[in-house]
Design a protein around this motif. Structure first.
Motif, PDB file in Angstrom:
ATOM      1  N   MET A  77      -9.176  27.652 -42.193  1.00  0.00           N
ATOM      2  CA  MET A  77     -10.380  26.908 -42.574  1.00  0.00           C
ATOM      3  C   MET A  77     -11.075  26.315 -41.342  1.00  0.00           C
ATOM      4  O   MET A  77     -12.303  26.206 -41.312  1.00  0.00           O
ATOM      5  N   ALA A  78     -10.292  25.940 -40.337  1.00  0.00           N
ATOM      6  CA  ALA A  78     -10.882  25.426 -39.100  1.00  0.00           C
ATOM      7  C   ALA A  78     -11.700  26.513 -38.414  1.00  0.00           C
ATOM      8  O   ALA A  78     -12.786  26.243 -37.872  1.00  0.00           O
ATOM      9  N   TYR A  79     -11.201  27.750 -38.442  1.00  0.00           N
ATOM     10  CA  TYR A  79     -11.967  28.854 -37.865  1.00  0.00           C
ATOM     11  C   TYR A  79     -13.271  29.070 -38.627  1.00  0.00           C
ATOM     12  O   TYR A  79     -14.321  29.318 -38.026  1.00  0.00           O
ATOM     13  N   ASP A  80     -13.204  28.952 -39.944  1.00  0.00           N
ATOM     14  CA  ASP A  80     -14.410  29.089 -40.768  1.00  0.00           C
ATOM     15  C   ASP A  80     -15.447  28.035 -40.407  1.00  0.00           C
ATOM     16  O   ASP A  80     -16.633  28.334 -40.250  1.00  0.00           O
ATOM     17  N   ARG A  81     -15.026  26.777 -40.240  1.00  0.00           N
ATOM     18  CA  ARG A  81     -15.941  25.693 -39.862  1.00  0.00           C
ATOM     19  C   ARG A  81     -16.487  25.917 -38.449  1.00  0.00           C
ATOM     20  O   ARG A  81     -17.656  25.645 -38.182  1.00  0.00           O
ATOM     21  N   TYR A  82     -15.628  26.400 -37.562  1.00  0.00           N
ATOM     22  CA  TYR A  82     -16.054  26.695 -36.189  1.00  0.00           C
ATOM     23  C   TYR A  82     -17.133  27.784 -36.172  1.00  0.00           C
ATOM     24  O   TYR A  82     -18.155  27.646 -35.489  1.00  0.00           O
ATOM     25  N   ALA A  83     -16.910  28.850 -36.941  1.00  0.00           N
ATOM     26  CA  ALA A  83     -17.896  29.938 -36.997  1.00  0.00           C
ATOM     27  C   ALA A  83     -19.217  29.461 -37.593  1.00  0.00           C
ATOM     28  O   ALA A  83     -20.293  29.846 -37.125  1.00  0.00           O
ATOM     29  N   ALA A  84     -19.141  28.603 -38.621  1.00  0.00           N
ATOM     30  CA  ALA A  84     -20.358  28.121 -39.283  1.00  0.00           C
ATOM     31  C   ALA A  84     -21.181  27.209 -38.380  1.00  0.00           C
ATOM     32  O   ALA A  84     -22.409  27.259 -38.394  1.00  0.00           O
ATOM     33  N   VAL A  85     -20.512  26.377 -37.583  1.00  0.00           N
ATOM     34  CA  VAL A  85     -21.221  25.398 -36.747  1.00  0.00           C
ATOM     35  C   VAL A  85     -21.603  25.980 -35.393  1.00  0.00           C
ATOM     36  O   VAL A  85     -22.730  25.784 -34.927  1.00  0.00           O
ATOM     37  N   CYS A  86     -20.689  26.683 -34.765  1.00  0.00           N
ATOM     38  CA  CYS A  86     -20.915  27.158 -33.399  1.00  0.00           C
ATOM     39  C   CYS A  86     -21.609  28.521 -33.332  1.00  0.00           C
ATOM     40  O   CYS A  86     -22.221  28.848 -32.307  1.00  0.00           O
ATOM     41  N   HIS A  87     -21.509  29.312 -34.386  1.00  0.00           N
ATOM     42  CA  HIS A  87     -22.165  30.623 -34.411  1.00  0.00           C
ATOM     43  C   HIS A  87     -22.893  30.819 -35.744  1.00  0.00           C
ATOM     44  O   HIS A  87     -22.592  31.775 -36.482  1.00  0.00           O
ATOM     45  N   PRO A  88     -23.837  29.948 -36.071  1.00  0.00           N
ATOM     46  CA  PRO A  88     -24.474  30.009 -37.398  1.00  0.00           C
ATOM     47  C   PRO A  88     -25.243  31.300 -37.660  1.00  0.00           C
ATOM     48  O   PRO A  88     -25.286  31.778 -38.801  1.00  0.00           O
ATOM     49  N   LEU A  89     -25.834  31.886 -36.618  1.00  0.00           N
ATOM     50  CA  LEU A  89     -26.625  33.109 -36.808  1.00  0.00           C
ATOM     51  C   LEU A  89     -25.743  34.321 -37.108  1.00  0.00           C
ATOM     52  O   LEU A  89     -26.204  35.289 -37.718  1.00  0.00           O
ATOM     53  N   HIS A  90     -24.490  34.262 -36.686  1.00  0.00           N
ATOM     54  CA  HIS A  90     -23.578  35.389 -36.908  1.00  0.00           C
ATOM     55  C   HIS A  90     -22.525  35.071 -37.955  1.00  0.00           C
ATOM     56  O   HIS A  90     -21.596  35.863 -38.155  1.00  0.00           O
ATOM     57  N   TYR A  91     -22.663  33.918 -38.627  1.00  0.00           N
ATOM     58  CA  TYR A  91     -21.620  33.466 -39.547  1.00  0.00           C
ATOM     59  C   TYR A  91     -21.364  34.474 -40.667  1.00  0.00           C
ATOM     60  O   TYR A  91     -20.212  34.840 -40.932  1.00  0.00           O
ATOM     61  N   HIS A  92     -22.429  34.914 -41.332  1.00  0.00           N
ATOM     62  CA  HIS A  92     -22.245  35.815 -42.486  1.00  0.00           C
ATOM     63  C   HIS A  92     -21.737  37.194 -42.053  1.00  0.00           C
ATOM     64  O   HIS A  92     -21.091  37.887 -42.851  1.00  0.00           O
ATOM     65  N   ARG A  93     -21.988  37.565 -40.811  1.00  0.00           N
ATOM     66  CA  ARG A  93     -21.442  38.822 -40.311  1.00  0.00           C
ATOM     67  C   ARG A  93     -19.961  38.669 -39.970  1.00  0.00           C
ATOM     68  O   ARG A  93     -19.155  39.579 -40.187  1.00  0.00           O
ATOM     69  N   LYS A  94     -19.591  37.489 -39.461  1.00  0.00           N
ATOM     70  CA  LYS A  94     -18.199  37.233 -39.097  1.00  0.00           C
ATOM     71  C   LYS A  94     -17.326  36.975 -40.325  1.00  0.00           C
ATOM     72  O   LYS A  94     -16.213  37.488 -40.430  1.00  0.00           O
ATOM     73  N   MET A  95     -17.822  36.149 -41.245  1.00  0.00           N
ATOM     74  CA  MET A  95     -17.014  35.715 -42.392  1.00  0.00           C
ATOM     75  C   MET A  95     -17.414  36.462 -43.656  1.00  0.00           C
ATOM     76  O   MET A  95     -17.976  35.898 -44.592  1.00  0.00           O
ATOM     77  N   THR A  96     -17.115  37.743 -43.686  1.00  0.00           N
ATOM     78  CA  THR A  96     -17.348  38.539 -44.881  1.00  0.00           C
ATOM     79  C   THR A  96     -16.176  38.342 -45.852  1.00  0.00           C
ATOM     80  O   THR A  96     -15.145  37.761 -45.495  1.00  0.00           O
ATOM     81  N   ILE A  97     -16.328  38.832 -47.064  1.00  0.00           N
ATOM     82  CA  ILE A  97     -15.240  38.741 -48.041  1.00  0.00           C
ATOM     83  C   ILE A  97     -13.994  39.459 -47.528  1.00  0.00           C
ATOM     84  O   ILE A  97     -12.860  38.999 -47.727  1.00  0.00           O
ATOM     85  N   LYS A  98     -14.204  40.570 -46.821  1.00  0.00           N
ATOM     86  CA  LYS A  98     -13.074  41.314 -46.262  1.00  0.00           C
ATOM     87  C   LYS A  98     -12.338  40.453 -45.231  1.00  0.00           C
ATOM     88  O   LYS A  98     -11.100  40.407 -45.215  1.00  0.00           O
ATOM     89  N   LEU A 135      -7.356  21.587 -33.380  1.00  0.00           N
ATOM     90  CA  LEU A 135      -7.860  20.643 -32.377  1.00  0.00           C
ATOM     91  C   LEU A 135      -8.881  21.322 -31.448  1.00  0.00           C
ATOM     92  O   LEU A 135      -9.905  20.723 -31.100  1.00  0.00           O
ATOM     93  N   TYR A 136      -8.604  22.565 -31.086  1.00  0.00           N
ATOM     94  CA  TYR A 136      -9.531  23.312 -30.213  1.00  0.00           C
ATOM     95  C   TYR A 136     -10.870  23.554 -30.911  1.00  0.00           C
ATOM     96  O   TYR A 136     -11.940  23.338 -30.317  1.00  0.00           O
ATOM     97  N   THR A 137     -10.809  24.004 -32.165  1.00  0.00           N
ATOM     98  CA  THR A 137     -12.060  24.298 -32.879  1.00  0.00           C
ATOM     99  C   THR A 137     -12.910  23.039 -33.069  1.00  0.00           C
ATOM    100  O   THR A 137     -14.137  23.089 -32.925  1.00  0.00           O
ATOM    101  N   TYR A 138     -12.262  21.914 -33.348  1.00  0.00           N
ATOM    102  CA  TYR A 138     -13.042  20.689 -33.542  1.00  0.00           C
ATOM    103  C   TYR A 138     -13.561  20.127 -32.223  1.00  0.00           C
ATOM    104  O   TYR A 138     -14.604  19.460 -32.197  1.00  0.00           O
ATOM    105  N   LEU A 139     -12.893  20.416 -31.128  1.00  0.00           N
ATOM    106  CA  LEU A 139     -13.442  20.057 -29.822  1.00  0.00           C
ATOM    107  C   LEU A 139     -14.724  20.837 -29.565  1.00  0.00           C
ATOM    108  O   LEU A 139     -15.724  20.264 -29.109  1.00  0.00           O
TER     109      LEU A 139
END
Length: 312
Positions: A116-137, A212-216
């Motif tokens: 879940m931390a990776y999911d939050r990291y992708a959503a905040v730090c890479h918002p333009l690529h979030y849906h490409r990174k976090m697919t259902i697969k 801790l890394y993702t939240y940093l």
């Protein structure tokens, strides 16, 4: 080795005689169990029913709730029986089954929080690529890894523990614990300790440092952003932060307790500290995610409103 045995039963010695108070204690624990089952089942039902919630963050929340049900079923029925019993013997097979369920529950919680931390990291730090990174697969693969690796690694630890010749059958806990069984061994436990340390590092410390890394990284991104963006990120990340902090503290308490001389600890305090990670997190998660995430709170309110109208 002369006095080594393979005990058919283990004796859970941390249960204290509280006399007639056992009945109020049983009722309170039963109510807690019922609340955990109901609240987490509601959360899973809401997320599965509402297509608008079929997003990575909410699917991972559903996995946390499923894990809470799994861990509670593995712990509470036996614990409730022991509260009313005068003897606290548990058969060897039942002990290792309980041990497996509780340990995998604990490991799943940490690996899921890491995912879940990776999911939050992708959503905040890479918002333009979030849906490409976090697919259902991707969500499916991450959730599968979060469940499969702990299951196999803990199975390996328990397999080694089951082979140990033991010089006693007393486990100073209210549930079966691997370290307490290993301490009963009549032979060297170096291989158990090495494998246990490896599993602990990969299922506890790796998710811990990754979170801790993702939240940093998230903090660094928010530092340069607008107050509106910071508020939105804080609202979405707060439930995860609360869950992670609470669970880390409760696990630390249990691990510290298992390494401490329990004869020097107040028995009631020792029981409370040993129960925290199997009780507090399953209670807290549905409250935190159900009340703090607006999308889930909205859907729960809508369903409850519909049910009231139908009943009228």
């Amino acid at each position: 080795m002369e006095n080594s045995t393979v005990p058919l039963y283990f004796n859970l010695t941390m249960f204290i005689n509280i006399g007639h108070y056992r009945y109020p204690a049983f009722v309170v624990c039963l109510l807690i169990y019922c609340f955990i089952m109901f609240a987490n089942a509601v959360l899973i039902t809401v997320i599965s029913r509402e297509k608008s919630l079929h997003e990575p963050m909410y699917l991972f929340v559903a996995c946390l709730s499923f894990n809470a049900l799994y861990g509670s079923i593995g712990f509470f029925p036996r614990f409730l029986m022991d509260l009313l019993s005068d003897t606290h013997l548990i058969s060897r097979p039942a002990c290792f089954i309980q041990l497996y369920v509780i340990y995998t529950f604990a490991a799943y919680e940490l690996t899921l929080l890491g995912v879940m931390a990776y999911d939050r990291y992708a959503a905040v730090c890479h918002p333009l690529h979030y849906h490409r990174k976090m697919t259902i697969k991707t969500v499916t693969v991450l959730a599968t890894i979060a469940f499969v690796y702990p299951a196999f690694s803990i199975s390996a630890c328990l397999f080694l523990s089951m082979k140990l010749p033991l010089c006693g059958n007393k486990i100073h806990k209210v549930f079966c614990a691997n370290w307490n069984i290993v301490k009963l061994s009549c032979i060297s436990t170096v291989s158990n300790n090495i494998l246990g340390m490896f599993v602990t590092i990969t299922t506890v410390f790796c998710p811990l440092f990754f979170v801790l890394y993702t939240y940093l990284r998230i903090v660094l991104v928010c530092w340069k952003s607008s107050s509106e963006f910071k508020g939105k990120v804080f609202q979405n990340c707060l439930p995860h932060i609360v869950s992670f902090a609470t669970y880390s503290i409760t696990v630390f308490c249990d691990v510290s307790l298992s390494r401490y001389d329990l004869e020097k600890v107040n028995p009631i305090l020792a029981v409370i500290l040993s129960l925290e990670f199997v009780v507090i997190t399953p209670i807290l998660n549905p409250l935190v995610y159900g009340l703090k995430l607006p999308a889930i709170r909205k859907q729960i309110s809508r369903i409850l409103l519909i049910d009231k109208i139908v009943m009228k």
